[in-house]
Design an enzyme around this catalytic site. Structure first.
Site, PDB file in Angstrom:
ATOM      1  N   CYS A  28      -1.990  -2.249   7.762  1.00 27.00           N
ATOM      2  CA  CYS A  28      -2.011  -3.210   6.651  1.00 27.00           C
ATOM      3  C   CYS A  28      -0.791  -4.123   6.606  1.00 27.00           C
ATOM      4  CB  CYS A  28      -2.190  -2.470   5.341  1.00 27.00           C
ATOM      5  SG  CYS A  28      -3.831  -1.740   5.192  1.00 27.00           S
TER       6      CYS A  28
ATOM      7  N   ASP B 148       0.785  -1.237   0.000  1.00 24.10           N
ATOM      8  CA  ASP B 148       0.000   0.000   0.000  1.00 24.10           C
ATOM      9  C   ASP B 148       0.820   1.292   0.000  1.00 24.10           C
ATOM     10  OD1 ASP B 148      -1.867  -1.976   0.248  1.00 24.10           O
ATOM     11  OD2 ASP B 148      -2.767  -1.251   2.108  1.00 24.10           O
TER      12      ASP B 148
ATOM     13  N   LYS C  52      -6.848  -4.681  -2.986  1.00 24.03           N
ATOM     14  CA  LYS C  52      -7.442  -5.385  -1.841  1.00 24.03           C
ATOM     15  C   LYS C  52      -8.435  -4.475  -1.126  1.00 24.03           C
ATOM     16  CE  LYS C  52      -3.568  -4.388   1.343  1.00 24.03           C
ATOM     17  NZ  LYS C  52      -4.285  -3.545   2.287  1.00 24.03           N
TER      18      LYS C  52
HETATM   19  N1  TIU Z   1      -2.670   0.455   4.267  1.00 23.37           N
HETATM   20  C1  TIU Z   1      -3.068   0.727   5.505  1.00 23.37           C
HETATM   21  O1  TIU Z   1      -2.329   0.555   6.468  1.00 23.37           O
HETATM   22  N2  TIU Z   1      -4.373   1.233   5.659  1.00 23.37           N
HETATM   23  C2  TIU Z   1      -4.740   2.091   6.669  1.00 23.37           C
HETATM   24  O2  TIU Z   1      -5.892   2.495   6.710  1.00 23.37           O
HETATM   25  N3  TIU Z   1      -3.764   2.472   7.547  1.00 23.37           N
HETATM   26  C3  TIU Z   1      -3.894   3.391   8.543  1.00 23.37           C
HETATM   27  O3  TIU Z   1      -2.960   3.514   9.343  1.00 23.37           O
HETATM   28  N4  TIU Z   1      -4.970   4.153   8.617  1.00 23.37           N
END
Ligand code: TIU
Length: 222
Positions: A162, A24, A129
């Protein structure tokens, strides 16, 4: 088998069965105006992970080893977005709303894409995802099996959300998981530190941790 020096002890891997998972690294988390900022976070905190992640990515590319990128995002019709996720908290913009980088966290929008500094190369896998973990409602498991991978190196954002969720999912599925400690970041430095401790405690209950220079050195030796 080859070895990378790591916490809580050496990470042993098969050079033919190791892959890099980049979680991500999206504009929506890393740049102003995206999902991360709508949640009230200082997104500049995540940028420290970029140079180490570039070195790690380059090492895998030079070695000809598999790279899988993930993106947390939803379909334009929001059919894969649970109401519980859309309504959670008090963000300034909700998932699917129009923002400065297009619709927040929606597949195909500029904000949902990976930052230019770490953009996927031809031949690398990209998985969209809908959840925090990369296994839920995706083809990730089939891709890993198809590649014959057994050991996974993790980089990405955010460490305790994530990245950690995906490492836990992978650990339960029998993969040895190593977190690149300087190629991951959190909006909460204390949470990053705690996540690394949680992962490596109890004899590596979730996995291993090492910095990028050590991992790259171990790959070169392998
Ligand atoms: N990719 C991921 O970690 N999604 C989140 O929403 N992370 C946060 O820390 N908000």
């Amino acid at each position: 088998m080859a070895v990378i020096s790591a916490q809580p002890f050496d990470f042993t891997y098969d050079p033919k069965a190791i892959g890099l998972v980049m979680i991500d690294f999206q504009r929506d988390f890393m740049e102003p105006g995206g999902f991360g900022e709508t949640l009230g976070n200082d997104v500049s905190l995540l940028r420290a992970a970029i140079p180490p992640a570039q070195r790690l990515l380059q090492a895998f590319r030079v070695a000809g080893l598999p790279v899988i990128h993930t993106r947390e995002c939803h379909k334009p019709d929001l059919s894969d977005l649970p109401e519980a996720k859309r309504s959670r908290g008090n963000p300034s913009l909700r998932i699917g709303d129009d923002g400065p980088m297009g619709r927040i966290l929606i597949s195909g929008q500029p904000g949902a894409d990976i930052i230019p500094e770490l953009y996927p190369a031809d031949g690398e896998y990209v998985i969209d995802k809908p959840g925090k973990g990369a296994f839920y409602a995706t083809e990730f498991s089939e891709i890993l099996q198809g590649l014959g991978l057994k050991q996974l190196i993790f980089a990405g954002v955010t460490t305790e959300v994530c990245v950690q969720t995906t490492m836990r999912e992978a650990n339960d599925r029998g993969y040895d998981c190593l977190l690149a400690t300087d190629a991951t970041e959190s909006y909460f430095p204390a949470f990053k530190a705690s996540a690394i401790q949680m992962i490596t405690a109890q004899g590596g209950i979730v996995g291993w941790a090492a910095d990028v220079d050590t991992i790259v050195g171990g790959l070169d030796a392998g």
